[in-house]
Design a protein around this motif. Structure first.
Motif, PDB file in Angstrom:
ATOM      1  N   VAL A  99      20.405   4.274  57.569  1.00  0.00           N
ATOM      2  CA  VAL A  99      19.050   4.703  57.238  1.00  0.00           C
ATOM      3  C   VAL A  99      18.459   5.339  58.479  1.00  0.00           C
ATOM      4  N   CYS A 100      18.039   6.588  58.378  1.00  0.00           N
ATOM      5  CA  CYS A 100      17.468   7.325  59.502  1.00  0.00           C
ATOM      6  C   CYS A 100      15.954   7.373  59.331  1.00  0.00           C
ATOM      7  N   ILE A 137      20.177  -4.232  57.937  1.00  0.00           N
ATOM      8  CA  ILE A 137      19.438  -4.904  56.861  1.00  0.00           C
ATOM      9  C   ILE A 137      19.993  -6.316  56.731  1.00  0.00           C
ATOM     10  N   TYR A 138      19.125  -7.309  56.891  1.00  0.00           N
ATOM     11  CA  TYR A 138      19.604  -8.696  56.848  1.00  0.00           C
ATOM     12  C   TYR A 138      19.117  -9.460  55.627  1.00  0.00           C
ATOM     13  N   LEU A 139      18.156  -8.898  54.885  1.00  0.00           N
ATOM     14  CA  LEU A 139      17.670  -9.581  53.687  1.00  0.00           C
ATOM     15  C   LEU A 139      17.052  -8.557  52.747  1.00  0.00           C
ATOM     16  N   ARG A 140      17.328  -8.724  51.460  1.00  0.00           N
ATOM     17  CA  ARG A 140      16.740  -7.855  50.432  1.00  0.00           C
ATOM     18  C   ARG A 140      16.030  -8.726  49.402  1.00  0.00           C
ATOM     19  N   GLN A 184      13.498  -4.432  51.986  1.00  0.00           N
ATOM     20  CA  GLN A 184      14.793  -4.528  52.669  1.00  0.00           C
ATOM     21  C   GLN A 184      14.489  -4.734  54.156  1.00  0.00           C
ATOM     22  N   PHE A 185      14.614  -5.982  54.607  1.00  0.00           N
ATOM     23  CA  PHE A 185      14.219  -6.364  55.955  1.00  0.00           C
ATOM     24  C   PHE A 185      15.302  -5.995  56.962  1.00  0.00           C
ATOM     25  N   LEU A 211      21.263   1.360  49.140  1.00  0.00           N
ATOM     26  CA  LEU A 211      21.558   0.512  50.289  1.00  0.00           C
ATOM     27  C   LEU A 211      21.999  -0.894  49.904  1.00  0.00           C
ATOM     28  N   ASP A 212      22.477  -1.627  50.903  1.00  0.00           N
ATOM     29  CA  ASP A 212      22.895  -3.013  50.698  1.00  0.00           C
ATOM     30  C   ASP A 212      22.731  -3.770  52.004  1.00  0.00           C
ATOM     31  N   LYS A 213      22.832  -5.073  51.911  1.00  0.00           N
ATOM     32  CA  LYS A 213      22.747  -5.930  53.088  1.00  0.00           C
ATOM     33  C   LYS A 213      23.843  -5.543  54.085  1.00  0.00           C
ATOM     34  N   GLY A 214      23.468  -5.454  55.360  1.00  0.00           N
ATOM     35  CA  GLY A 214      24.418  -5.085  56.400  1.00  0.00           C
ATOM     36  C   GLY A 214      24.384  -3.622  56.768  1.00  0.00           C
TER      37      GLY A 214
END
Length: 280
Positions: A166-167, A206-209, A226-227, A265-268
């Motif tokens: 993610v930019c 990203i560590y939590l959604r 998305q944290f 997107l996804d976690k990580g």
């Protein structure tokens, strides 16, 4: 004493909470800089300063059920309740040259009847109201979004990785997603942190959604959250993305764009943030 998970999920850049380690967090040399104004999308203009421009459409006449981007216009051109017909603006807006260049008009920085018609069509296409052809800050922001779509990473600020990245470009208030040299989510407008609560720069994951998150600090809704760094998240907002001073540090997106980012997107996945939100 144990901390509950919700206590960690707040969107405030001034709150220090534990989060996962970043991928090589690089402190920004501009973090200490404070913005001169709360209005995120305006810049100086010889003809019109920030205090000269007002939201062009009162709340009482905004279309229900349809998200509009409310342009800032000269006070004399603000739409009043009961007004239907909108005249084409004869005023030269602060983003006249940018609009002329993007729309293929003669770049002279002066409003003409032809310029106004072209800008007006652009505003109608991108749900900018009132569509009077005045090249204000919201029209300028949308021009930046559209120009960036050709090659958003032309300056090379976002790392080209095999992983989804993610930019987040604070300079242009834009976000896109790229992977292995290919853009997989086109640039979209963002609203980053307000003055004194700037979105932190660096490289994170990203560590939590959480699809329907509620901030425990502010009690506000953070849909499609998305944290990526100590409470800062990408998430949707229900209000106009171009309104207000900014977030509490999060990267705000329109609901449509937040939903698309959630699907991509996804976690990580990596989040890379750089630059500084423009001041006035």
């Amino acid at each position: 004493m144990k901390r509950t998970l919700p206590a960690l999920l707040v969107c405030a850049s001034l709150l220090v909470v534990a989060g996962p380690p970043a991928v090589a967090v690089a402190p920004s040399p501009t973090v200490a800089v404070r913005h001169a104004s709360a209005r995120a999308v305006t810049q100086p203009s010889a003809a019109f300063g920030p205090s000269d421009l007002v939201p062009g459409v009162p709340r009482t006449v905004r279309e229900p059920g349809r998200q509009l981007h409310i342009e800032y216009v000269p006070r004399s051109e603000a739409q009043r309740p009961g007004t239907r017909a909108l005249r084409c603006s004869a005023a030269t807006g602060p983003y006249q040259r940018q609009a002329e260049r993007y729309l293929g008009r003669e770049v002279d920085g002066r409003q003409s009847a032809g310029d106004c018609r072209a800008i007006r069509r652009f505003q109608q296409t991108h749900r900018i109201a009132p569509a009077t052809g005045f090249a204000g800050p919201v029209t300028g922001a949308m021009v930046r979004v559209m120009r960036a779509r050709k090659d958003p990473n032309r300056a090379g600020h976002c790392p080209d990785r095999a992983e989804r990245t993610v930019c987040v470009d604070l300079n242009r208030q834009l976000m896109w997603v790229q992977q292995d040299g290919r853009v997989i989510l086109d640039p979209v407008a963002i609203r980053s942190g307000a003055p004194t609560m700037e979105t932190r720069t660096g490289t994170y994951r990203i560590y939590l959604r959480h699809r329907r998150h509620i901030s425990n600090l502010y009690g506000t809704s953070m849909p499609y959250a998305q944290f990526f760094d100590r409470g800062e998240a990408l998430h949707g907002v229900y209000e106009d993305i171009f309104s207000g001073a900014g977030s509490h540090g999060c990267v705000n997106l329109t609901m449509t764009d937040a939903r698309r980012a959630w699907e991509v997107l996804d976690k990580g996945d990596i989040v890379h943030v750089w630059g500084r939100k423009p001041g006035v």
